[in-house]
Motif scaffolding. Structure first.
Motif, PDB file in Angstrom:
ATOM      1  N   LYS A  93       2.713  -6.143   9.458  1.00 57.23           N
ATOM      2  CA  LYS A  93       2.817  -4.943   8.624  1.00 57.23           C
ATOM      3  C   LYS A  93       4.229  -4.399   8.736  1.00 57.23           C
ATOM      4  CE  LYS A  93       0.938  -0.886   9.794  1.00 57.23           C
ATOM      5  NZ  LYS A  93      -0.035   0.217   9.983  1.00 57.23           N
ATOM      6  N   GLU A 116       0.838  -1.193   0.000  1.00 55.65           N
ATOM      7  CA  GLU A 116       0.000   0.000   0.000  1.00 55.65           C
ATOM      8  C   GLU A 116       0.876   1.247   0.000  1.00 55.65           C
ATOM      9  OE1 GLU A 116      -3.635  -1.810   2.734  1.00 55.65           O
ATOM     10  OE2 GLU A 116      -2.226  -0.386   3.647  1.00 55.65           O
ATOM     11  N   ILE A 117       0.430   2.275  -0.691  1.00 56.02           N
ATOM     12  CA  ILE A 117       1.090   3.574  -0.686  1.00 56.02           C
ATOM     13  C   ILE A 117       0.190   4.529   0.080  1.00 56.02           C
ATOM     14  CG2 ILE A 117       2.047   5.453  -2.079  1.00 56.02           C
ATOM     15  CD1 ILE A 117       3.401   2.717  -2.588  1.00 56.02           C
ATOM     16  N   ALA A 118       0.792   5.293   1.000  1.00 58.41           N
ATOM     17  CA  ALA A 118       0.041   6.263   1.799  1.00 58.41           C
ATOM     18  C   ALA A 118       0.930   7.473   2.067  1.00 58.41           C
ATOM     19  CB  ALA A 118      -0.405   5.638   3.120  1.00 58.41           C
ATOM     20  N   TYR A 153       6.249   9.720   0.775  1.00 60.17           N
ATOM     21  CA  TYR A 153       5.210   8.709   0.939  1.00 60.17           C
ATOM     22  C   TYR A 153       5.732   7.572   1.815  1.00 60.17           C
ATOM     23  CZ  TYR A 153       2.902  11.073  -2.904  1.00 60.17           C
ATOM     24  OH  TYR A 153       2.297  12.020  -3.694  1.00 60.17           O
ATOM     25  N   ARG A 190       3.491   0.429   2.775  1.00 63.39           N
ATOM     26  CA  ARG A 190       3.142  -0.551   3.795  1.00 63.39           C
ATOM     27  C   ARG A 190       3.037  -1.909   3.121  1.00 63.39           C
ATOM     28  NH1 ARG A 190      -1.197   3.602   5.828  1.00 63.39           N
ATOM     29  NH2 ARG A 190      -2.416   2.687   4.149  1.00 63.39           N
ATOM     30  N   PRO A 219      -4.709   7.099   5.139  1.00 68.05           N
ATOM     31  CA  PRO A 219      -5.521   6.350   4.173  1.00 68.05           C
ATOM     32  C   PRO A 219      -4.667   5.852   3.004  1.00 68.05           C
ATOM     33  CG  PRO A 219      -6.063   8.702   4.116  1.00 68.05           C
ATOM     34  CD  PRO A 219      -5.096   8.506   5.237  1.00 68.05           C
ATOM     35  N   THR A 220      -5.044   4.705   2.493  1.00 69.07           N
ATOM     36  CA  THR A 220      -4.326   4.100   1.371  1.00 69.07           C
ATOM     37  C   THR A 220      -4.620   4.875   0.092  1.00 69.07           C
ATOM     38  OG1 THR A 220      -4.437   1.943   2.431  1.00 69.07           O
ATOM     39  CG2 THR A 220      -4.029   1.959   0.061  1.00 69.07           C
ATOM     40  N   THR A 280       6.713  -1.083   7.205  1.00 68.45           N
ATOM     41  CA  THR A 280       6.614   0.218   6.546  1.00 68.45           C
ATOM     42  C   THR A 280       8.009   0.737   6.222  1.00 68.45           C
ATOM     43  OG1 THR A 280       6.633   1.445   8.634  1.00 68.45           O
ATOM     44  CG2 THR A 280       4.475   0.858   7.751  1.00 68.45           C
ATOM     45  N   ASP A 296      -0.026   5.529   9.081  1.00 66.07           N
ATOM     46  CA  ASP A 296      -1.387   5.122   9.419  1.00 66.07           C
ATOM     47  C   ASP A 296      -2.443   5.853   8.596  1.00 66.07           C
ATOM     48  OD1 ASP A 296      -0.596   3.288  11.438  1.00 66.07           O
ATOM     49  OD2 ASP A 296      -0.173   4.993  12.745  1.00 66.07           O
ATOM     50  N   GLN A 321      -2.996   3.919  -2.886  1.00 66.47           N
ATOM     51  CA  GLN A 321      -2.836   2.962  -3.975  1.00 66.47           C
ATOM     52  C   GLN A 321      -2.460   1.605  -3.390  1.00 66.47           C
ATOM     53  OE1 GLN A 321      -0.412   4.654  -6.983  1.00 66.47           O
ATOM     54  NE2 GLN A 321      -0.061   2.732  -8.021  1.00 66.47           N
ATOM     55  N   THR A 322      -2.909   0.516  -4.005  1.00 70.94           N
ATOM     56  CA  THR A 322      -2.538  -0.825  -3.556  1.00 70.94           C
ATOM     57  C   THR A 322      -2.072  -1.665  -4.740  1.00 70.94           C
ATOM     58  OG1 THR A 322      -4.745  -1.760  -3.832  1.00 70.94           O
ATOM     59  CG2 THR A 322      -4.228  -0.823  -1.680  1.00 70.94           C
TER      60      THR A 322
END
Length: 176
Positions: free
Chosen positions: A143, A86-88, A128, A131, A94-95, A145, A92, A97-98
């Protein structure tokens, strides 16, 4: 145990630099499940069987290579594990992109590699977080990061969004 690795270097012209990383060393005898580190690289920087992870990753070509490993001491115990990258904006947050990881399993069924090339060219320049979310069945079990940044691209150089490019991970990028 927990260790701190410090490396410093000086090149022939006198330029110097250093890096410090926390390292956990353990044996698998008493651990049914363990995760390796989350490794990030620019696709452009991979060479042959190497995934070259810089100390500070800055993506300028819109393609982010992601990689981690899952381990077990019970052959077959990883059979229903999956990894999603996931990119955020924050650890913590919001995502944005996955990308579902491609899974490669070692023949003795005690290690899996999870890897993906994540297209990030549609995201604006900036910092960015990636995760790696590990699940077994429909339960999240781990998880990892790691930060990276996207460099500003010059439109004069003909840069364009890389979001539509293929996201296959070269078969040569493996540790098995």
């Amino acid at each position: 145990g927990e260790y701190r690795l410090r490396v410093a270097a000086v090149d022939m012209s006198g330029k110097s630099g250093s890096v410090e990383r926390e390292v956990t060393a353990f044996g698998m005898a008493h651990h049914e499940f363990a995760l390796g580190d989350l490794i990030l690289s620019s696709v452009r920087d991979g060479r042959g069987n190497d995934l070259r992870a810089p100390v500070v990753l800055q993506i300028s070509d819109g393609q982010l290579a992601t990689y981690t490993e899952l381990y077990t001491n019970k052959p077959g115990a990883l059979s229903d594990t999956q990894v999603v990258f996931e990119i955020a904006d924050t650890a913590d947050g919001p995502t944005l992109q996955t990308s579902k990881a491609e899974i490669r399993e070692r023949t003795d069924l005690t290690m899996r590699q999870a890897l993906a090339v994540v297209p990030v060219g549609a995201l604006p320049p900036g910092r960015y977080i990636v995760r790696a979310v590990v699940s077994r069945g429909d339960k999240n079990i781990g998880k990892l990061t790691r930060p990276f940044s996207i460099a500003a691209r010059s439109m004069a150089s003909g840069s364009r969004s890389c979001a539509a490019r293929p996201t296959t991970f070269p078969a040569s990028w493996t540790t098995c």
